[in-house]
Design a protein around this motif. Structure first.
Motif, mmCIF file in Angstrom:
data_model
loop_
_atom_site.group_PDB
_atom_site.id
_atom_site.type_symbol
_atom_site.label_atom_id
_atom_site.label_comp_id
_atom_site.label_asym_id
_atom_site.label_seq_id
_atom_site.Cartn_x
_atom_site.Cartn_y
_atom_site.Cartn_z
ATOM 1 N N UNK A 49 0.830 -1.210 0.000
ATOM 2 C CA UNK A 49 0.000 0.000 0.000
ATOM 3 C C UNK A 49 0.858 1.251 0.000
ATOM 4 N N UNK A 50 1.962 1.217 0.713
ATOM 5 C CA UNK A 50 2.840 2.379 0.797
ATOM 6 C C UNK A 50 3.482 2.692 -0.554
ATOM 7 N N UNK A 51 3.686 1.681 -1.378
ATOM 8 C CA UNK A 51 4.247 1.924 -2.711
ATOM 9 C C UNK A 51 3.351 2.846 -3.522
ATOM 10 N N UNK A 52 2.048 2.727 -3.330
ATOM 11 C CA UNK A 52 1.105 3.570 -4.064
ATOM 12 C C UNK A 52 0.845 4.907 -3.375
ATOM 13 N N UNK A 53 0.698 4.888 -2.042
ATOM 14 C CA UNK A 53 0.269 6.085 -1.322
ATOM 15 C C UNK A 53 1.407 7.023 -0.939
ATOM 16 N N UNK A 54 2.568 6.472 -0.623
ATOM 17 C CA UNK A 54 3.715 7.290 -0.182
ATOM 18 C C UNK A 54 3.325 8.192 0.984
ATOM 19 N N UNK A 55 2.683 7.621 1.968
ATOM 20 C CA UNK A 55 2.195 8.360 3.134
ATOM 21 C C UNK A 55 3.315 8.499 4.169
ATOM 22 N N UNK A 56 3.404 9.654 4.803
ATOM 23 C CA UNK A 56 4.466 9.928 5.777
ATOM 24 C C UNK A 56 4.113 9.471 7.194
ATOM 25 N N UNK A 57 2.842 9.093 7.444
ATOM 26 C CA UNK A 57 2.381 8.843 8.802
ATOM 27 C C UNK A 57 1.698 7.491 8.930
ATOM 28 N N UNK A 58 2.032 6.776 10.021
ATOM 29 C CA UNK A 58 1.415 5.484 10.315
ATOM 30 C C UNK A 58 1.030 5.427 11.778
ATOM 31 N N UNK A 59 -0.222 5.048 12.031
ATOM 32 C CA UNK A 59 -0.669 4.717 13.374
ATOM 33 C C UNK A 59 -0.788 3.199 13.412
ATOM 34 N N UNK A 60 0.090 2.552 14.161
ATOM 35 C CA UNK A 60 0.110 1.093 14.280
ATOM 36 C C UNK A 60 -0.517 0.732 15.625
ATOM 37 N N UNK A 61 -1.749 0.214 15.569
ATOM 38 C CA UNK A 61 -2.536 -0.014 16.784
ATOM 39 C C UNK A 61 -2.506 -1.483 17.199
ATOM 40 N N UNK A 62 -1.763 -1.768 18.268
ATOM 41 C CA UNK A 62 -1.686 -3.121 18.826
ATOM 42 C C UNK A 62 -2.514 -3.255 20.101
#
Length: 139
Positions: A49-62
């Motif tokens: 997904x990051x290859x397409x979106x190139x988003x700078x922010x991730x919320x990783x919810x565990x």
């Protein structure tokens, strides 16, 4: 907007990847007991997904995980982190499991490559606030 979701039919554990259009960040939601293969698949799903979106922010919810989180910190450090940085990720807000110290013992703010900031949180609201604070207003 949901980008991908994988659910293990044996036990209902899952990894869901969303793009939060209102906040302009990716959100990975992990649920249940995620075995190592599911964790690798979720991390790879993010890379795709990051290859397409190139988003700078991730919320990783565990916050809804049960049991150990992920047994391959070395793979995250040497393969995943450099690749997502190349694809534009700059900030990770990582919400740890309740009452679990495993995340904090294996993930430290100094864990990832230079230029990729990781912060650990006990709750989603604090993680969201931090991510918002990292965003630069568009002129």
């Amino acid at each position: 907007m949901r980008l991908a979701k994988h659910t293990d039919l044996r036990d209902g554990s899952s990894c869901e990847l969303l793009f939060d259009e209102n906040n302009n960040w990716l959100r990975a939601n992990w649920l249940g007991y995620v075995d190592p293969q599911e964790a690798y698949n979720g991390a790879r799903m993010f890379l795709q997904s990051q290859q397409e979106l190139r988003c700078a922010y991730l919320l990783n919810d565990n916050s809804r995980l049960q049991g150990p989180w992920f047994d391959s910190v070395e793979w995250l450090r040497t393969v995943w982190a450099p690749r997502v940085q190349e694809l534009g990720l700059r900030y990770i807000a990582h919400v740890t499991q309740p009452r679990e110290l495993l995340d904090e013992a294996t993930l430290t703010p100094f864990f990832f490559v230079a230029g990729l900031q990781l912060q650990l949180f006990d709750d989603v609201a604090s993680a969201e606030d931090w991510l918002r604070g990292q965003q630069t207003p568009v002129a």
